[in-house]
Design an enzyme around this catalytic site. Structure first.
Site, PDB file in Angstrom:
ATOM      1  N   ASP A  17       0.955  -1.187  -0.201  1.00 18.04           N
ATOM      2  CA  ASP A  17      -0.247  -0.134  -0.075  1.00 18.04           C
ATOM      3  C   ASP A  17       0.517   1.357  -0.351  1.00 18.04           C
ATOM      4  O   ASP A  17       1.932   0.796   0.578  1.00 18.04           O
ATOM      5  CB  ASP A  17      -0.523   0.219   1.248  1.00 18.04           C
ATOM      6  CG  ASP A  17      -1.635   0.961   1.488  1.00 18.04           C
ATOM      7  OD1 ASP A  17      -2.709   1.802   0.290  1.00 18.04           O
ATOM      8  OD2 ASP A  17      -2.153   1.803   2.109  1.00 18.04           O
ATOM      9  N   ASP A  19      -0.349   4.960   0.660  1.00 24.74           N
ATOM     10  CA  ASP A  19       0.041   6.156   2.292  1.00 24.74           C
ATOM     11  C   ASP A  19      -0.268   5.359   3.120  1.00 24.74           C
ATOM     12  O   ASP A  19      -1.047   4.939   3.794  1.00 24.74           O
ATOM     13  CB  ASP A  19      -2.231   6.982   1.782  1.00 24.74           C
ATOM     14  CG  ASP A  19      -1.542   7.496   0.847  1.00 24.74           C
ATOM     15  OD1 ASP A  19      -0.514   7.819  -0.448  1.00 24.74           O
ATOM     16  OD2 ASP A  19      -2.692   7.387  -0.237  1.00 24.74           O
TER      17      ASP A  19
END
Length: 253
Positions: A17, A19
């Site tokens: 991922d 953020d």
């Protein structure tokens, strides 16, 4: 590290991922969401104010418009869907989403973003160990964030909100974007580790049958990430560098 699990040896790919995992853009997003929803709720006379707890409960890790819908629903608000091109001042789901994105873009342009040092160290160590890597993000801003952080050249494949929309892939907590990322690497889910900081992303990794799901606790809570399906939770990805294979797992023994 919260629990003892099998080493990363034997896994061939890492799906990151963005953020909150590679870059602290989660804080930029939280500020943008807070600014947008605080004003939007106040304008409607909603007594219960927006808080960071709302971000983690309703927004974190989800596609932008899903987060808008979930947050509005938590306050009993229903708005027209609108269209992707709605003006940010429009009182629609799409309008609020575009309003939030405008705030995020301004924050990124003004302040930039510096990646987490431990995450960069783990990323580079994983590449050196021969693991394939990709980014799988719900954000439609993944490309500019990666460029701003100086990380874009590390990844041949980026599956973001724009890619998901173009391919009709449901967002997290559905596992489809992560499964697509594994396919781009030429790997099965069982050969990949998913690295996430959000409950929805951890759930996607769990439900996709991935070989390992690592949670990074940036505020969601270690116990809560474990309950969502993480196999282990770390505070910093550098903790996992000793668990990496020392040679390319694709090489014959």
């Amino acid at each position: 590290m919260t629990t003892d699990v099998p080493r990363l040896t034997g896994l061939r790919g890492v799906l990151f991922d963005l953020d909150g995992v590679l870059t602290p853009t989660a804080e930029v997003h939280r500020r943008a969401w807070r600014r947008m929803f605080s004003a939007a709720l106040a304008a409607r006379g909603v007594v219960e104010p927006y808080t960071d707890a709302d971000y983690f409960a309703y927004i974190d890790g989800k596609p932008r418009l899903d987060g808008v819908r979930a947050m509005l629903a938590s306050r009993g608000i229903v708005l027209p869907e609108g269209t992707p091109g709605d003006d940010p001042v429009a009182e629609t789901v799409a309008g609020l989403g575009n309003r939030k994105n405008a705030a995020f873009t301004a924050e990124l342009a003004e302040n930039g973003v510096t990646p987490y040092p431990g995450s960069v160290a783990f990323l580079d160590a994983a590449i050196a160990a021969g693991l394939a890597v990709a980014v799988v993000s719900s954000s439609r801003n993944a490309e500019p964030v990666l460029r701003a952080a100086g990380l874009r050249d590390r990844f041949a494949h980026v599956v973001d909100g724009e890619v998901a929309a173009a391919l009709g892939l449901p967002g997290k907590p559905a596992p489809d974007t992560y499964l697509h990322g594994a396919r781009l690497l030429g790997l099965g889910a069982e050969e990949c580790v998913v690295v996430e900081d959000a409950h929805s992303g951890v759930q996607a990794g769990r439900d996709g049958g991935f070989g390992l799901v690592v949670g990074v606790d940036r505020g969601a809570g270690a116990l809560e990430l474990l309950a969502s399906g993480a196999d282990l939770v770390v505070d910093d990805l550098a903790e996992l560098i000793p668990e990496l294979p020392t040679a390319d797992p694709r090489d014959p023994a």
